[in-house]
Design a protein around this motif. Structure first.
Motif, mmCIF file in Angstrom:
data_model
loop_
_atom_site.group_PDB
_atom_site.id
_atom_site.type_symbol
_atom_site.label_atom_id
_atom_site.label_comp_id
_atom_site.label_asym_id
_atom_site.label_seq_id
_atom_site.Cartn_x
_atom_site.Cartn_y
_atom_site.Cartn_z
ATOM 1 N N THR A 49 0.825 -1.197 0.000
ATOM 2 C CA THR A 49 0.000 0.000 0.000
ATOM 3 C C THR A 49 0.867 1.257 0.000
ATOM 4 O O THR A 49 2.013 1.245 0.429
ATOM 5 C CB THR A 49 -0.906 0.045 1.243
ATOM 6 O OG1 THR A 49 -0.089 -0.009 2.416
ATOM 7 C CG2 THR A 49 -1.899 -1.093 1.241
ATOM 8 N N THR A 50 0.289 2.358 -0.501
ATOM 9 C CA THR A 50 0.901 3.683 -0.438
ATOM 10 C C THR A 50 -0.175 4.656 0.043
ATOM 11 O O THR A 50 -1.342 4.271 0.240
ATOM 12 C CB THR A 50 1.421 4.132 -1.807
ATOM 13 O OG1 THR A 50 0.298 4.384 -2.663
ATOM 14 C CG2 THR A 50 2.322 3.081 -2.443
ATOM 15 N N ALA A 51 0.184 5.898 0.228
ATOM 16 C CA ALA A 51 -0.788 6.902 0.649
ATOM 17 C C ALA A 51 -1.889 7.093 -0.395
ATOM 18 O O ALA A 51 -2.997 7.537 -0.071
ATOM 19 C CB ALA A 51 -0.082 8.231 0.912
ATOM 20 N N ASP A 52 -1.583 6.736 -1.647
ATOM 21 C CA ASP A 52 -2.558 6.918 -2.733
ATOM 22 C C ASP A 52 -3.418 5.679 -2.977
ATOM 23 O O ASP A 52 -4.331 5.726 -3.807
ATOM 24 C CB ASP A 52 -1.826 7.274 -4.030
ATOM 25 C CG ASP A 52 -1.089 8.609 -3.928
ATOM 26 O OD1 ASP A 52 -1.605 9.512 -3.251
ATOM 27 O OD2 ASP A 52 0.011 8.713 -4.504
ATOM 28 N N THR A 53 -3.137 4.593 -2.286
ATOM 29 C CA THR A 53 -3.904 3.365 -2.498
ATOM 30 C C THR A 53 -5.366 3.565 -2.092
ATOM 31 O O THR A 53 -5.662 4.088 -1.014
ATOM 32 C CB THR A 53 -3.305 2.203 -1.676
ATOM 33 O OG1 THR A 53 -1.966 1.954 -2.114
ATOM 34 C CG2 THR A 53 -4.122 0.931 -1.863
ATOM 35 N N VAL A 54 -6.277 3.109 -2.937
ATOM 36 C CA VAL A 54 -7.713 3.162 -2.636
ATOM 37 C C VAL A 54 -8.208 1.727 -2.476
ATOM 38 O O VAL A 54 -8.158 0.932 -3.417
ATOM 39 C CB VAL A 54 -8.492 3.879 -3.748
ATOM 40 C CG1 VAL A 54 -9.993 3.850 -3.439
ATOM 41 C CG2 VAL A 54 -8.005 5.320 -3.900
ATOM 42 N N ILE A 55 -8.677 1.401 -1.296
ATOM 43 C CA ILE A 55 -9.162 0.058 -0.991
ATOM 44 C C ILE A 55 -10.623 -0.074 -1.395
ATOM 45 O O ILE A 55 -11.443 0.820 -1.117
ATOM 46 C CB ILE A 55 -9.010 -0.243 0.526
ATOM 47 C CG1 ILE A 55 -7.547 -0.098 0.963
ATOM 48 C CG2 ILE A 55 -9.538 -1.633 0.858
ATOM 49 C CD1 ILE A 55 -6.605 -1.087 0.325
ATOM 50 N N GLN A 56 -10.959 -1.202 -2.040
ATOM 51 C CA GLN A 56 -12.328 -1.480 -2.446
ATOM 52 C C GLN A 56 -12.959 -2.528 -1.514
ATOM 53 O O GLN A 56 -12.267 -3.249 -0.801
ATOM 54 C CB GLN A 56 -12.359 -1.977 -3.890
ATOM 55 C CG GLN A 56 -11.715 -1.035 -4.889
ATOM 56 C CD GLN A 56 -12.385 0.335 -4.940
ATOM 57 O OE1 GLN A 56 -13.590 0.465 -4.684
ATOM 58 N NE2 GLN A 56 -11.613 1.380 -5.268
ATOM 59 N N ALA A 57 -14.269 -2.623 -1.546
ATOM 60 C CA ALA A 57 -14.995 -3.475 -0.601
ATOM 61 C C ALA A 57 -14.637 -4.959 -0.726
ATOM 62 O O ALA A 57 -14.689 -5.699 0.256
ATOM 63 C CB ALA A 57 -16.492 -3.277 -0.780
#
Length: 226
Positions: free
Chosen positions: A198-206
């Motif tokens: 992960t990075t600060a820009d990572t977007v986690i999905q459901a």
């Protein structure tokens, strides 16, 4: 009851496993699967025969006898696991001999806290409690929403879980997970894909799976968020 010269194994990328019960067998076979040469030793002829051909070398012998261990080249090994569980006296005597050989890395299985204390007093640096550790791990899994759980040290854990609403759909840098919950999402895996850091820009999905690292109670509590 073995093929070839077991003393040769000590010269390779190798481990000796003494005691081939369920834990010892599982360990030895997993080491073999990972490309490590294994010398297995047990006093039960039936067990030895059942593992013949599955380990690099497997030998029937009394590990409490110094002469037996020397004949099998144990002083030449730098990694030995004492997996004896049913006979505490044999475990202690075997471990004591290995320490006298100045083997660099000795792991010893303990079946109780008292057994473990004795092993530590002998000088064993790596005392393992397979049943106790597994019991603790399963207890955490049963209580929470975690898919997997590994305790690292006294009060730190790595948890595999599904994400809650606190992290779904926004960059992790904005979600401020560490400051709000005291844990860090270290990696994630989108459905059907490989794991990624992960990075600060990572977007986690459901439907992602995430790895959460942090103090045990906080990591467990985070896994229960919906």
């Amino acid at each position: 009851m073995f093929g070839g010269d077991p003393t040769r194994v000590a010269e390779a990328n190798s481990v000796a496993v003494i005691g081939l019960g369920r834990f010892g067998q599982s360990l030895a076979l997993e080491l073999m699967a990972k490309g490590t040469e294994v010398l297995g030793i047990d006093g039960d002829e039936e067990i030895v025969q059942s593992l013949n051909g599955q380990l690099t070398h497997v030998v029937m012998g009394d590990s409490t006898k110094e002469q037996t261990l020397r004949q099998l080249g144990l002083p030449e090994f730098d990694r030995v696991v004492v997996a004896i569980g049913s006979d505490i006296q044999a475990s202690i005597l075997t471990t004591s001999l290995l320490l006298r050989f100045d083997i660099e890395h000795v792991w010893a299985k303990a079946v109780s806290d008292a057994h473990g204390t004795i092993l530590e007093q002998l000088g064993v640096k790596h005392v393992i409690y397979p049943e106790k550790d597994m019991g603790k791990r399963v207890a955490h899994l049963v209580r929470g929403a975690m898919q997997d759980y590994i305790e690292i040290g006294e009060n730190f854990a790595l948890v595999k879980t599904r994400p809650g609403q606190a992290v779904i759909g926004k960059p992790l840098g904005e979600a401020q997970i560490r400051s709000r919950y005291g844990v860090t999402i270290t990696a994630y895996r989108p459905a059907g894909q490989d794991w990624n850091y992960t990075t600060a820009d990572t977007v986690i999905q459901a439907d992602d799976t995430i790895l959460v690292a942090g103090p045990t109670q906080k990591a467990e509590a985070f896994s229960q968020l919906t």
